[in-house]
Design an enzyme around this catalytic site. Structure first.
Site, PDB file in Angstrom:
ATOM      1  N   ARG A  11     -20.349  16.457  10.381  1.00  0.00           N
ATOM      2  CA  ARG A  11     -21.240  16.112  11.248  1.00  0.00           C
ATOM      3  C   ARG A  11     -22.513  15.435  10.581  1.00  0.00           C
ATOM      4  NH1 ARG A  11     -23.069  15.038  16.462  1.00  0.00           N
ATOM      5  NH2 ARG A  11     -24.405  16.323  17.429  1.00  0.00           N
ATOM      6  N   THR A  59     -17.494   9.908  23.205  1.00  0.00           N
ATOM      7  CA  THR A  59     -17.023  10.640  21.922  1.00  0.00           C
ATOM      8  C   THR A  59     -15.460  10.120  22.166  1.00  0.00           C
ATOM      9  OG1 THR A  59     -18.719  12.323  22.060  1.00  0.00           O
ATOM     10  CG2 THR A  59     -16.557  12.944  21.058  1.00  0.00           C
ATOM     11  N   THR A  87     -17.778  10.973  16.684  1.00  0.00           N
ATOM     12  CA  THR A  87     -18.529  10.345  17.742  1.00  0.00           C
ATOM     13  C   THR A  87     -19.911   9.757  16.813  1.00  0.00           C
ATOM     14  OG1 THR A  87     -19.872  10.809  19.849  1.00  0.00           O
ATOM     15  CG2 THR A  87     -20.170  12.291  18.189  1.00  0.00           C
ATOM     16  N   ASN A 128     -22.342   9.677  19.314  1.00  0.00           N
ATOM     17  CA  ASN A 128     -23.230  10.015  20.458  1.00  0.00           C
ATOM     18  C   ASN A 128     -23.281   9.248  21.613  1.00  0.00           C
ATOM     19  OD1 ASN A 128     -24.775  11.991  21.580  1.00  0.00           O
ATOM     20  ND2 ASN A 128     -26.800  11.037  21.069  1.00  0.00           N
ATOM     21  N   SER A 178     -23.978  20.116  18.395  1.00  0.00           N
ATOM     22  CA  SER A 178     -22.717  19.268  19.177  1.00  0.00           C
ATOM     23  C   SER A 178     -21.973  19.829  20.367  1.00  0.00           C
ATOM     24  CB  SER A 178     -21.997  18.811  18.206  1.00  0.00           C
ATOM     25  OG  SER A 178     -20.888  17.837  18.908  1.00  0.00           O
ATOM     26  N   SER A 179     -21.438  19.309  21.014  1.00  0.00           N
ATOM     27  CA  SER A 179     -20.575  20.033  22.239  1.00  0.00           C
ATOM     28  C   SER A 179     -19.018  19.426  21.788  1.00  0.00           C
ATOM     29  CB  SER A 179     -20.910  19.444  23.639  1.00  0.00           C
ATOM     30  OG  SER A 179     -22.285  19.863  24.038  1.00  0.00           O
ATOM     31  N   GLY A 236     -17.124  13.345  26.286  1.00  0.00           N
ATOM     32  CA  GLY A 236     -17.811  13.855  27.414  1.00  0.00           C
ATOM     33  C   GLY A 236     -19.244  14.235  27.270  1.00  0.00           C
ATOM     34  N   GLY A 237     -19.543  14.211  26.165  1.00  0.00           N
ATOM     35  CA  GLY A 237     -21.191  15.027  25.999  1.00  0.00           C
ATOM     36  C   GLY A 237     -20.853  16.336  26.466  1.00  0.00           C
TER      37      GLY A 237
END
Length: 577
Positions: A111, A388, A406, A408, A459-460, A480-481
């Site tokens: 990340r 993403t 990603t 973002n 993060s998701s 998909g956030g």
């Protein structure tokens, strides 16, 4: 629809590189699209991505004798060229690697990290409000990229083929160009506004007259080819302390960004212990924080583990209601407890504790939705201590990679580091710019996710690997956030609780609830009768865009199955036979 899909496939097959063409008969790839009912089936490996050319790149590496990590690394670099809206060199992500020989599953955290000069209130204006433009569409919005370090770390420790071999397809695609597909043309039109504001981005992704590329046009990225060549030649050093770093830092200085040479040199990949649970006899292995996805997948599966989904019925209002209620509690806890574990003591054991899950389940009524205002993050836990992309790869030996990375937003901040061809992320917006104020995805965050130098934003992203009797069985994940976590949850339940094949598990209509706003999102093709029953239980239901795009593979009885989500028309599963 069939004509549309064939057009996309035809465009991809016209690409010049030899690896994009059908392979010799030995270990030949099966170029096929999974339908809503049947997955692609093969005997010697599988690559599933949301972009067809990159799927073929990964399959080619498997055909050349590379393992799953080799194929995943080559696919990641190829996606940086062919899926610029999400594939990247300038972003970051999470990778799970399952090693068949040892049975070990490793979680790689690559990340992005906040620059050393980042401050807690850096996106607040003089009135104390969040400046959304600054947080999302400026050089200040970029965290220190981790994708190159992450892919190279995986290759160095677990790969087998030379790095130059893995980068060769991406270099050729960037230097010689490839034909823009219909889905990519639409994405470029969408990104035209943000990238048009940045001369370096506009010079690459817009035509000289300022118009967007259309399907069938040739997209060439010479600067990106140069960057890829530097990485092939010098590895990590090229990006973090060499010629690419020099250009990134110069671009930051020219545009008010914070990333320095010291920030790039200090970037590190972290190997973390995955979070795990057992659901219906399957071991679920998922990414730990700073991913919130793994913790909450485990938490929700724990809440739902004793419910009789077969009796409720797949897609029934009762089954969807039950999942929606579990989602609310998970996202409420996310708002308070999740962040970078190197900076905040995330209570992983407490959130994933079975007794806590049972306490949540006891609060859920099957007849009535609980208002979000009645749900708060847990006050006491058991002692413990939009764009993403995801892809899944497995090789003939049973090694598996589940990778999500990603920028973002689609195309990140819309800015390119001049001379590199590399789109910059806007991941600094994933921090809580002001605790208690929602980010671009409507997610709330608190002190656990406040901005600090060197910290990684929450993060998701939720790469998952499923084991059966200690062996790798399934890999999945999604873009998909904020919806990523719930999309992955439903894919797992569809496969493991309802015993649907992975293509059917992927195609079934999805829901999403993230606690606040108190709204249950459903996909457009959800049954109106089901929606009415959910509303009768007290849910405020809204229908709009499709949710997520899982790219899933399964290994079962010596065969490999692949399911590329039909929600992404360019997605492709390539099996090796």
């Amino acid at each position: 629809m069939l004509r549309f899909l064939c057009s996309v496939l035809s465009l991809c097959l016209l690409v010049a590189p030899a690896w994009a063409q059908p392979a010799p008969k030995q270990s030949a790839p099966i170029y096929s699209r999974s339908s809503a009912h049947k997955p692609v089936v093969a005997r010697n490996g599988m690559v599933v991505t949301q972009e067809a050319i990159a799927s073929r790149v990964g399959a080619d590496i498997l055909r050349e004798g590379g393992n799953a990590v080799d194929a995943a690394v080559a696919t990641g670099f190829a996606l940086a060229v062919t899926l610029p809206r999400a594939g990247n060199l300038g972003g970051g992500g999470f990778m799970l690697v399952h090693l068949a020989e040892t049975g070990e599953t490793i979680a790689l955290d690559y990340r992005e990290m906040a620059p050393k000069a980042a401050t807690r209130d850096m996106f607040l204006d003089e009135k104390g409000a969040v400046d959304k433009t600054l947080a999302r569409f400026s050089h200040l919005s970029a965290g220190v990229p981790g994708s190159v370090a992450g892919l190279l770390h995986a290759h160095d420790k677990y790969g087998s083929l030379p790095l130059k071999t893995l980068l060769a397809p991406a270099i050729k695609l960037a230097e010689d160009g490839f034909l823009v597909s219909f889905p990519m043309a639409g994405a470029l039109r969408f990104g035209k506004r943000s990238m048009g504001r940045n001369p370096a981005a506009a010079a690459i992704f817009l035509k000289p007259d300022g118009s967007a590329y259309e399907a069938g046009d040739l997209l060439i990225q010479k600067d990106l080819a140069w960057s890829l060549k530097q990485i092939a030649k010098s590895g990590r050093k090229a990006f973090y302390d060499g010629p690419i770093a020099k250009k990134i830092v110069a671009d930051m200085k020219a545009n008010g960004g914070l990333i320095t040479r010291d920030d790039l040199r200090a970037y590190k990949v972290v190997e973390r212990a995955p979070v795990q649970t057992n659901f219906r006899g399957y071991d679920i292995v998922a990414m730990p924080p700073p991913s919130s996805g793994g913790v909450h997948i485990v938490q929700m599966l724990n809440v739902l583990r004793d419910d009789d989904f077969e009796a409720l019925g797949q897609g029934s209002a009762n089954a969807l209601h039950l999942m929606a209620e579990a989602m609310k509690y998970a996202y409420a806890d996310r708002s308070k407890y999740l962040g970078d574990p190197d900076y905040y003591p995330v209570p992983i054991a407490g959130l994933t504790d079975m007794a806590y899950a049972k306490a949540i389940r006891a609060k859920i009524s099957m007849d009535k939705a609980t208002p979000a205002t009645a749900i708060l993050p847990a006050t006491k836990l058991p002692y413990e201590s939009p764009d993403t992309t995801h892809y899944s790869v497995a090789d003939k030996d049973g090694n598996i990679v589940s990778n999500t990375y990603t920028l973002n937003f689609s195309y990140g901040s819309g800015r390119v580091a001049a001379g590199t061809g590399i789109l910059l992320n806007n991941e600094m917006d994933d921090f809580a710019a002001k605790p208690g104020v929602a980010n671009a995805f409507g997610l709330l965050g608190g002190e656990a996710n406040a901005i600090q130098p060197g910290k990684r934003p929450l993060s998701s992203m939720t790469p998952v690997i499923v084991l059966k009797d200690g062996k790798g069985m399934l890999a999945t994940g999604s873009p998909g956030g904020s919806t990523i976590i719930t999309v992955v949850l439903q894919t797992l339940i569809n496969r493991l609780a309802y015993d649907l094949n992975i293509a059917e598990a992927t195609a079934r209509p999805r829901i999403h609830h993230q606690w606040l706003p108190d709204r249950l999102r459903v996909e457009p093709h959800m049954s109106p009768d089901t929606v009415s029953l959910l509303e009768a239980k007290g849910h405020t239901v809204s229908s709009g865009r499709v949710l997520g795009a899982t790219e899933t593979l399964e290994i079962n009885d010596g065969l490999f199955y692949g399911a590329a989500d039909p929600r992404r028309p360019a997605a492709l599963a390539v099996g090796m036979d």
